[in-house]
Design an enzyme around this catalytic site. Structure first.
Site: not given
Ligand code: IMP
Length: 431
Positions: A18, A22, A46-47, A149, A306-307, A312, A420
Protein backbone atom coordinates in the site's frame (compact mmCIF):
# COMPACT_ATOMS: atom_id res chain seq x y z
CA UNK A 1 9.02 11.58 -25.11
CA UNK A 2 12.21 11.11 -23.10
CA UNK A 3 11.85 8.24 -20.68
CA UNK A 4 12.53 8.95 -17.02
CA UNK A 5 14.79 5.91 -16.75
CA UNK A 6 16.92 4.15 -19.36
CA UNK A 7 16.39 0.39 -19.61
CA UNK A 8 13.87 -1.85 -17.89
CA UNK A 9 12.42 -1.10 -14.49
CA UNK A 10 11.05 -3.07 -11.55
CA UNK A 11 8.70 -1.24 -9.21
CA UNK A 12 8.45 -2.81 -5.77
CA UNK A 13 7.21 -1.94 -2.29
CA UNK A 14 9.72 -1.23 0.49
CA UNK A 15 7.35 -1.68 3.43
CA UNK A 16 4.20 -3.75 4.09
CA UNK A 17 2.35 -2.85 0.89
CA UNK A 18 0.00 0.00 0.00
CA UNK A 19 2.90 2.38 -0.66
CA UNK A 20 1.17 3.87 -3.70
CA UNK A 21 2.81 1.65 -6.32
CA UNK A 22 -0.15 2.07 -8.68
CA UNK A 23 0.46 5.78 -9.15
CA UNK A 24 4.21 5.35 -9.66
CA UNK A 25 3.85 2.42 -12.08
CA UNK A 26 1.37 4.54 -14.02
CA UNK A 27 3.84 7.45 -14.01
CA UNK A 28 6.74 5.28 -15.22
CA UNK A 29 4.55 3.56 -17.78
CA UNK A 30 4.21 6.68 -19.86
CA UNK A 31 7.24 5.58 -21.87
CA UNK A 32 6.83 1.79 -21.49
CA UNK A 33 5.93 -0.81 -24.10
CA UNK A 34 5.16 -3.72 -21.77
CA UNK A 35 3.95 -3.95 -18.15
CA UNK A 36 3.97 -7.28 -16.35
CA UNK A 37 2.57 -8.50 -13.02
CA UNK A 38 4.65 -11.33 -11.59
CA UNK A 39 3.27 -12.16 -8.12
CA UNK A 40 0.18 -12.26 -5.95
CA UNK A 41 -3.41 -12.18 -7.12
CA UNK A 42 -6.65 -10.39 -6.40
CA UNK A 43 -5.37 -9.66 -2.88
CA UNK A 44 -3.49 -6.71 -4.40
CA UNK A 45 -5.10 -3.34 -4.99
CA UNK A 46 -3.45 -0.61 -7.06
CA UNK A 47 -5.12 2.76 -7.37
CA UNK A 48 -4.61 5.11 -10.29
CA UNK A 49 -6.22 8.50 -10.79
CA UNK A 50 -6.51 9.77 -14.33
CA UNK A 51 -8.14 13.19 -14.50
CA UNK A 52 -11.47 12.95 -12.67
CA UNK A 53 -11.50 9.13 -12.80
CA UNK A 54 -10.18 6.80 -10.12
CA UNK A 55 -9.50 3.16 -10.98
CA UNK A 56 -8.56 0.29 -8.65
CA UNK A 57 -6.90 -2.72 -10.24
CA UNK A 58 -6.48 -6.06 -8.52
CA UNK A 59 -5.23 -8.40 -11.24
CA UNK A 60 -4.82 -6.26 -14.34
CA UNK A 61 -1.45 -4.54 -14.74
CA UNK A 62 -1.67 -0.75 -14.39
CA UNK A 63 -0.48 -0.31 -17.99
CA UNK A 64 -4.02 -1.18 -19.07
CA UNK A 65 -4.83 2.57 -18.97
CA UNK A 66 -2.15 3.42 -21.56
CA UNK A 67 -3.18 2.54 -25.12
CA UNK A 68 0.35 1.74 -26.33
CA UNK A 69 1.15 -0.76 -23.57
CA UNK A 70 1.00 -4.57 -23.77
CA UNK A 71 -0.01 -5.92 -20.35
CA UNK A 72 1.07 -9.35 -19.17
CA UNK A 73 -0.07 -11.49 -16.25
CA UNK A 74 2.91 -13.69 -15.49
CA UNK A 75 3.14 -17.26 -14.26
CA UNK A 76 3.94 -16.16 -10.70
CA UNK A 77 0.45 -14.71 -10.28
CA UNK A 78 -2.48 -16.73 -8.93
CA UNK A 79 -5.47 -15.92 -11.11
CA UNK A 80 -9.05 -15.88 -9.91
CA UNK A 81 -10.97 -15.86 -13.22
CA UNK A 82 -14.13 -14.58 -11.54
CA UNK A 83 -12.22 -11.56 -10.15
CA UNK A 84 -10.45 -11.03 -13.48
CA UNK A 85 -13.63 -10.92 -15.53
CA UNK A 86 -15.36 -8.70 -12.94
CA UNK A 87 -12.46 -6.26 -13.30
CA UNK A 88 -12.39 -6.47 -17.10
CA UNK A 89 -16.16 -5.93 -17.35
CA UNK A 90 -16.01 -2.95 -14.96
CA UNK A 91 -13.27 -1.25 -17.00
CA UNK A 92 -14.88 -2.07 -20.36
CA UNK A 93 -18.05 -0.37 -19.10
CA UNK A 94 -15.94 2.71 -18.27
CA UNK A 95 -14.52 2.80 -21.79
CA UNK A 96 -11.08 1.26 -21.13
CA UNK A 97 -10.09 -0.88 -24.12
CA UNK A 98 -9.17 -4.45 -23.10
CA UNK A 99 -8.59 -7.22 -25.63
CA UNK A 100 -5.87 -9.71 -26.59
CA UNK A 101 -4.25 -6.73 -28.35
CA UNK A 102 -3.25 -5.30 -24.94
CA UNK A 103 -3.60 -8.18 -22.45
CA UNK A 104 -2.00 -11.64 -22.36
CA UNK A 105 -1.99 -14.22 -19.59
CA UNK A 106 0.62 -16.90 -19.05
CA UNK A 107 -0.52 -20.47 -19.67
CA UNK A 108 1.57 -21.38 -16.61
CA UNK A 109 -0.40 -19.18 -14.21
CA UNK A 110 -2.15 -21.04 -11.41
CA UNK A 111 -5.91 -20.72 -11.00
CA UNK A 112 -7.74 -19.86 -7.77
CA UNK A 113 -10.61 -22.34 -7.30
CA UNK A 114 -13.71 -21.94 -5.08
CA UNK A 115 -12.25 -24.34 -2.50
CA UNK A 116 -9.18 -22.14 -2.14
CA UNK A 117 -11.32 -19.19 -1.10
CA UNK A 118 -13.40 -21.45 1.18
CA UNK A 119 -10.25 -22.83 2.83
CA UNK A 120 -8.76 -19.35 3.34
CA UNK A 121 -12.00 -18.25 5.02
CA UNK A 122 -12.32 -21.43 7.12
CA UNK A 123 -8.70 -21.34 8.33
CA UNK A 124 -8.89 -17.68 9.27
CA UNK A 125 -12.22 -18.13 11.10
CA UNK A 126 -10.98 -21.22 12.95
CA UNK A 127 -7.77 -19.42 14.00
CA UNK A 128 -9.70 -16.44 15.45
CA UNK A 129 -7.35 -13.81 16.89
CA UNK A 130 -4.34 -16.00 16.02
CA UNK A 131 -5.15 -15.76 12.28
CA UNK A 132 -2.89 -14.02 9.75
CA UNK A 133 -5.60 -11.53 8.81
CA UNK A 134 -5.56 -12.54 5.15
CA UNK A 135 -7.67 -10.90 2.45
CA UNK A 136 -9.59 -14.23 2.13
CA UNK A 137 -9.02 -14.25 -1.62
CA UNK A 138 -7.74 -17.84 -1.55
CA UNK A 139 -4.13 -16.79 -2.13
CA UNK A 140 -2.32 -19.02 0.41
CA UNK A 141 -4.26 -22.23 -0.44
CA UNK A 142 -3.69 -21.69 -4.20
CA UNK A 143 0.09 -21.28 -3.78
CA UNK A 144 0.07 -24.29 -1.40
CA UNK A 145 -1.57 -26.38 -4.13
CA UNK A 146 0.95 -25.08 -6.67
CA UNK A 147 3.71 -26.61 -4.53
CA UNK A 148 1.57 -29.68 -3.83
CA UNK A 149 1.28 -30.10 -7.64
CA UNK A 150 -1.31 -32.90 -7.99
CA UNK A 151 -4.15 -30.74 -6.64
CA UNK A 152 -3.38 -27.62 -8.70
CA UNK A 153 -4.98 -26.22 -11.85
CA UNK A 154 -3.15 -23.93 -14.27
CA UNK A 155 -4.53 -21.70 -16.99
CA UNK A 156 -3.27 -24.25 -19.56
CA UNK A 157 -5.49 -26.90 -17.92
CA UNK A 158 -8.59 -24.77 -18.57
CA UNK A 159 -7.94 -25.25 -22.29
CA UNK A 160 -8.38 -29.06 -22.18
CA UNK A 161 -12.03 -29.57 -21.25
CA UNK A 162 -12.17 -33.38 -20.96
CA UNK A 163 -9.12 -33.54 -18.78
CA UNK A 164 -10.34 -30.53 -16.80
CA UNK A 165 -13.60 -32.37 -15.99
CA UNK A 166 -11.68 -35.36 -14.60
CA UNK A 167 -9.26 -33.14 -12.76
CA UNK A 168 -11.93 -31.04 -11.08
CA UNK A 169 -13.92 -34.14 -10.11
CA UNK A 170 -10.85 -35.76 -8.53
CA UNK A 171 -9.68 -32.63 -6.70
CA UNK A 172 -13.20 -31.79 -5.45
CA UNK A 173 -13.57 -35.30 -4.02
CA UNK A 174 -10.25 -34.87 -2.21
CA UNK A 175 -11.23 -31.41 -0.92
CA UNK A 176 -14.65 -32.61 0.28
CA UNK A 177 -12.94 -35.19 2.50
CA UNK A 178 -10.62 -32.54 3.89
CA UNK A 179 -13.39 -30.00 4.54
CA UNK A 180 -15.59 -32.64 6.21
CA UNK A 181 -12.75 -33.79 8.47
CA UNK A 182 -11.36 -30.38 9.41
CA UNK A 183 -14.36 -28.07 9.34
CA UNK A 184 -17.37 -30.40 9.31
CA UNK A 185 -18.40 -28.69 6.04
CA UNK A 186 -20.96 -30.18 3.59
CA UNK A 187 -19.60 -31.58 0.28
CA UNK A 188 -19.37 -29.39 -2.82
CA UNK A 189 -20.81 -30.72 -6.12
CA UNK A 190 -17.97 -30.74 -8.66
CA UNK A 191 -20.27 -30.41 -11.74
CA UNK A 192 -21.22 -26.72 -11.45
CA UNK A 193 -17.58 -25.95 -10.58
CA UNK A 194 -16.49 -27.68 -13.77
CA UNK A 195 -19.09 -25.85 -15.86
CA UNK A 196 -18.11 -22.46 -14.45
CA UNK A 197 -14.38 -23.02 -14.98
CA UNK A 198 -14.93 -24.53 -18.46
CA UNK A 199 -16.74 -21.29 -19.38
CA UNK A 200 -13.96 -19.21 -17.83
CA UNK A 201 -11.51 -21.25 -19.92
CA UNK A 202 -13.42 -20.47 -23.10
CA UNK A 203 -13.53 -16.74 -22.36
CA UNK A 204 -9.88 -16.57 -21.34
CA UNK A 205 -8.60 -18.60 -24.33
CA UNK A 206 -7.83 -15.65 -26.67
CA UNK A 207 -5.69 -14.04 -23.94
CA UNK A 208 -3.59 -17.12 -23.11
CA UNK A 209 0.00 -16.97 -24.29
CA UNK A 210 3.62 -17.78 -23.47
CA UNK A 211 4.30 -14.51 -21.64
CA UNK A 212 7.88 -15.44 -20.79
CA UNK A 213 8.58 -15.83 -24.53
CA UNK A 214 6.82 -12.50 -25.23
CA UNK A 215 9.10 -10.84 -22.64
CA UNK A 216 12.24 -12.40 -24.06
CA UNK A 217 11.24 -11.24 -27.56
CA UNK A 218 10.55 -7.77 -26.15
CA UNK A 219 14.03 -7.73 -24.57
CA UNK A 220 15.62 -8.69 -27.90
CA UNK A 221 13.65 -5.94 -29.66
CA UNK A 222 14.82 -3.31 -27.15
CA UNK A 223 11.31 -2.68 -25.89
CA UNK A 224 10.90 -0.96 -22.54
CA UNK A 225 9.47 -3.20 -19.82
CA UNK A 226 8.06 -2.31 -16.40
CA UNK A 227 7.77 -5.12 -13.85
CA UNK A 228 4.86 -4.19 -11.59
CA UNK A 229 5.35 -5.49 -8.06
CA UNK A 230 2.39 -6.12 -5.80
CA UNK A 231 2.42 -6.17 -1.98
CA UNK A 232 5.99 -5.53 -0.74
CA UNK A 233 9.21 -7.00 0.55
CA UNK A 234 8.07 -7.27 4.18
CA UNK A 235 5.16 -9.44 2.96
CA UNK A 236 7.45 -11.73 0.90
CA UNK A 237 6.99 -15.36 1.92
CA UNK A 238 10.77 -15.83 2.37
CA UNK A 239 12.05 -12.39 3.32
CA UNK A 240 9.09 -10.79 5.08
CA UNK A 241 7.78 -10.98 8.63
CA UNK A 242 6.84 -14.66 8.36
CA UNK A 243 4.23 -16.06 9.00
CA UNK A 244 2.44 -12.68 8.74
CA UNK A 245 3.18 -12.45 5.04
CA UNK A 246 1.45 -13.24 1.77
CA UNK A 247 2.28 -16.52 0.02
CA UNK A 248 4.33 -15.30 -2.95
CA UNK A 249 7.86 -13.97 -3.47
CA UNK A 250 6.53 -10.48 -3.88
CA UNK A 251 9.90 -8.76 -3.39
CA UNK A 252 12.05 -7.99 -6.45
CA UNK A 253 13.70 -11.36 -5.87
CA UNK A 254 10.57 -13.08 -7.18
CA UNK A 255 10.59 -11.33 -10.56
CA UNK A 256 12.74 -13.83 -12.43
CA UNK A 257 10.70 -16.89 -11.54
CA UNK A 258 7.39 -15.00 -11.49
CA UNK A 259 7.76 -13.39 -14.91
CA UNK A 260 10.10 -15.95 -16.51
CA UNK A 261 12.97 -13.63 -17.45
CA UNK A 262 16.73 -13.75 -16.79
CA UNK A 263 18.22 -11.41 -14.13
CA UNK A 264 19.91 -9.28 -16.83
CA UNK A 265 16.44 -8.15 -17.94
CA UNK A 266 16.31 -5.37 -15.33
CA UNK A 267 18.50 -2.29 -14.91
CA UNK A 268 16.45 -0.14 -12.53
CA UNK A 269 14.95 -1.20 -9.23
CA UNK A 270 12.56 1.48 -8.08
CA UNK A 271 11.44 1.06 -4.47
CA UNK A 272 8.28 2.78 -3.32
CA UNK A 273 7.95 3.88 0.28
CA UNK A 274 5.52 6.09 2.03
CA UNK A 275 6.52 8.83 4.41
CA UNK A 276 5.27 6.74 7.36
CA UNK A 277 4.43 3.06 7.86
CA UNK A 278 1.21 1.08 7.58
CA UNK A 279 0.25 -2.56 7.73
CA UNK A 280 -3.02 -4.46 7.30
CA UNK A 281 -3.74 -7.72 9.07
CA UNK A 282 -1.77 -9.25 11.93
CA UNK A 283 1.94 -9.35 12.71
CA UNK A 284 4.60 -7.31 14.45
CA UNK A 285 4.83 -3.59 13.65
CA UNK A 286 7.48 -1.89 15.81
CA UNK A 287 6.61 1.75 14.99
CA UNK A 288 2.82 1.37 15.19
CA UNK A 289 1.00 4.35 16.77
CA UNK A 290 -2.34 3.08 18.12
CA UNK A 291 -3.16 6.62 19.27
CA UNK A 292 -4.11 10.04 17.89
CA UNK A 293 -0.97 10.14 15.66
CA UNK A 294 -2.03 6.85 14.02
CA UNK A 295 -5.59 8.17 13.65
CA UNK A 296 -4.34 11.44 12.11
CA UNK A 297 -2.31 9.50 9.51
CA UNK A 298 -5.18 7.08 8.77
CA UNK A 299 -7.72 9.83 8.16
CA UNK A 300 -5.44 12.14 6.16
CA UNK A 301 -3.95 9.28 4.15
CA UNK A 302 -7.29 7.47 3.68
CA UNK A 303 -5.54 4.40 5.03
CA UNK A 304 -8.26 1.85 4.41
CA UNK A 305 -7.61 -1.28 2.32
CA UNK A 306 -8.18 -0.99 -1.46
CA UNK A 307 -9.22 -4.65 -1.58
CA UNK A 308 -10.97 -5.20 1.77
CA UNK A 309 -11.59 -1.62 3.09
CA UNK A 310 -10.08 -2.69 6.44
CA UNK A 311 -8.61 0.23 8.45
CA UNK A 312 -4.82 0.04 8.16
CA UNK A 313 -2.56 0.12 11.21
CA UNK A 314 -0.47 3.31 11.02
CA UNK A 315 2.85 4.42 12.53
CA UNK A 316 6.12 6.31 12.08
CA UNK A 317 8.63 5.66 9.31
CA UNK A 318 10.81 2.63 10.11
CA UNK A 319 14.25 3.21 8.57
CA UNK A 320 15.59 -0.12 9.89
CA UNK A 321 13.00 -2.05 7.88
CA UNK A 322 13.44 0.13 4.77
CA UNK A 323 17.25 -0.14 4.77
CA UNK A 324 16.83 -3.95 4.72
CA UNK A 325 14.29 -3.64 1.89
CA UNK A 326 16.73 -1.48 -0.12
CA UNK A 327 19.66 -3.84 0.52
CA UNK A 328 18.11 -7.17 -0.38
CA UNK A 329 16.39 -5.89 -3.50
CA UNK A 330 19.29 -3.83 -4.86
CA UNK A 331 17.16 -0.68 -5.01
CA UNK A 332 18.64 1.94 -7.36
CA UNK A 333 15.96 4.68 -7.02
CA UNK A 334 13.31 5.48 -4.43
CA UNK A 335 9.92 7.08 -4.95
CA UNK A 336 8.55 8.61 -1.75
CA UNK A 337 4.77 8.84 -1.54
CA UNK A 338 2.15 10.49 0.66
CA UNK A 339 4.44 13.21 2.03
CA UNK A 340 1.41 15.54 2.20
CA UNK A 341 -0.27 13.25 4.76
CA UNK A 342 2.20 14.30 7.49
CA UNK A 343 1.54 18.03 6.95
CA UNK A 344 0.22 19.76 10.08
CA UNK A 345 2.07 17.71 12.72
CA UNK A 346 4.28 19.68 15.14
CA UNK A 347 6.98 17.02 15.02
CA UNK A 348 7.70 13.92 12.97
CA UNK A 349 9.59 10.88 14.18
CA UNK A 350 11.80 8.38 12.36
CA UNK A 351 12.83 5.03 13.79
CA UNK A 352 16.59 4.76 13.17
CA UNK A 353 17.39 1.60 15.17
CA UNK A 354 15.79 -0.90 17.54
CA UNK A 355 16.63 -1.86 21.08
CA UNK A 356 16.36 -5.56 21.88
CA UNK A 357 17.11 -7.05 25.32
CA UNK A 358 18.98 -3.86 26.19
CA UNK A 359 21.19 -4.08 23.07
CA UNK A 360 21.07 -1.71 20.09
CA UNK A 361 19.96 -3.48 16.87
CA UNK A 362 20.86 -1.70 13.63
CA UNK A 363 19.82 -4.37 11.14
CA UNK A 364 16.35 -5.72 10.48
CA UNK A 365 15.55 -9.28 11.47
CA UNK A 366 12.55 -10.83 9.69
CA UNK A 367 11.59 -12.89 12.73
CA UNK A 368 8.28 -12.10 14.33
CA UNK A 369 9.27 -13.06 17.87
CA UNK A 370 12.28 -10.72 17.81
CA UNK A 371 10.29 -7.91 16.16
CA UNK A 372 7.51 -8.26 18.72
CA UNK A 373 10.07 -7.56 21.45
CA UNK A 374 12.03 -4.66 19.95
CA UNK A 375 11.67 -1.08 21.06
CA UNK A 376 12.13 1.60 18.38
CA UNK A 377 14.84 4.25 18.81
CA UNK A 378 13.43 7.52 17.42
CA UNK A 379 14.91 10.67 15.97
CA UNK A 380 12.60 13.71 16.09
CA UNK A 381 12.41 16.33 13.35
CA UNK A 382 10.30 19.49 13.10
CA UNK A 383 6.97 19.20 11.27
CA UNK A 384 5.62 21.56 8.59
CA UNK A 385 2.37 23.37 7.83
CA UNK A 386 0.58 24.63 4.76
CA UNK A 387 -0.48 22.77 1.65
CA UNK A 388 2.22 21.05 -0.42
CA UNK A 389 -0.02 20.64 -3.42
CA UNK A 390 1.10 23.77 -5.29
CA UNK A 391 4.78 22.81 -5.30
CA UNK A 392 6.07 21.83 -8.74
CA UNK A 393 9.73 21.56 -7.68
CA UNK A 394 11.23 19.87 -4.63
CA UNK A 395 12.78 23.20 -3.57
CA UNK A 396 9.30 24.74 -3.33
CA UNK A 397 8.34 22.43 -0.44
CA UNK A 398 8.54 23.83 3.14
CA UNK A 399 12.15 23.52 4.27
CA UNK A 400 11.20 21.17 7.14
CA UNK A 401 9.57 18.80 4.63
CA UNK A 402 12.73 18.92 2.48
CA UNK A 403 14.83 18.20 5.55
CA UNK A 404 12.62 15.19 6.40
CA UNK A 405 12.97 13.76 2.87
CA UNK A 406 16.75 14.24 2.87
CA UNK A 407 17.05 12.44 6.23
CA UNK A 408 14.91 9.53 4.97
CA UNK A 409 17.19 9.30 1.93
CA UNK A 410 20.33 9.12 4.09
CA UNK A 411 18.85 6.43 6.28
CA UNK A 412 17.33 4.35 3.46
CA UNK A 413 20.61 4.20 1.54
CA UNK A 414 19.34 4.97 -1.99
CA UNK A 415 18.47 8.24 -3.76
CA UNK A 416 14.91 9.53 -3.51
CA UNK A 417 14.20 10.54 -7.11
CA UNK A 418 10.44 11.06 -7.00
CA UNK A 419 8.35 12.68 -4.31
CA UNK A 420 4.60 12.30 -4.54
CA UNK A 421 2.54 15.02 -2.86
CA UNK A 422 -0.96 14.08 -3.98
CA UNK A 423 -2.92 11.43 -5.85
CA UNK A 424 -2.92 13.05 -9.31
CA UNK A 425 -0.38 12.27 -12.03
CA UNK A 426 0.80 15.90 -11.90
CA UNK A 427 1.47 15.92 -8.14
CA UNK A 428 4.84 14.20 -8.56
CA UNK A 429 8.15 16.04 -8.04
CA UNK A 430 11.25 14.75 -9.81
CA UNK A 431 14.58 15.27 -8.04
P1 IMP B 1 -3.14 -12.87 1.82
O1 IMP B 1 -2.20 -12.34 0.81
O2 IMP B 1 -4.58 -12.59 1.50
O3 IMP B 1 -2.89 -14.32 2.14
O4 IMP B 1 -2.87 -12.08 3.19
C1 IMP B 1 -1.68 -12.26 3.94
C2 IMP B 1 -1.24 -10.97 4.60
O5 IMP B 1 -0.76 -10.08 3.60
C3 IMP B 1 -2.35 -10.21 5.32
O6 IMP B 1 -1.79 -9.55 6.44
C4 IMP B 1 -2.80 -9.19 4.30
O7 IMP B 1 -3.41 -8.07 4.90
C5 IMP B 1 -1.47 -8.84 3.66
N1 IMP B 1 -1.61 -8.35 2.29
C6 IMP B 1 -1.81 -9.06 1.18
N2 IMP B 1 -1.84 -8.26 0.10
C7 IMP B 1 -1.63 -7.02 0.54
C8 IMP B 1 -1.51 -5.75 -0.11
O8 IMP B 1 -1.59 -5.62 -1.33
N3 IMP B 1 -1.30 -4.68 0.70
C9 IMP B 1 -1.16 -4.80 2.04
N4 IMP B 1 -1.25 -5.95 2.68
C10 IMP B 1 -1.48 -7.06 1.94
Amino acid sequence: MTPLLQGNTAVVGLQWGDEGKGKIVDFLTESADVVVRYCGGANAGHTVRIGPNKYSTHLLPVGIFRPQVMNLIGNGVVLDPEALFREIDEFLAKGVAISPANLRISYKTHVVMPWHKAEDEARESAAGAAGIGTTKRGIGPTYADKMQRTTAIRVADLQHEDKLRERIQRIATDRNKMFAALYDAPPVDWRPVFETYRDFGRRIAPFVDDTSKLLIDALRDGKRIVFEGAHAVLLDVDHGTYPYVTSSNCSALGIFTGAGVPPQAIQNYVGIMKSYSTRVGGGPFPTEQPNNIGDYIRERGNEYGTTTRRPRRCGWFDAVAVRYAVDIQGITHIALTLLDVLTGLDQVQICTAYKHNGQRMDYFRADMDTLAEVEPVYETLPGWRGSLSNARRFEELPKEAQQYVKRLEQLAGAPIKLVSIGPDRAATLIR
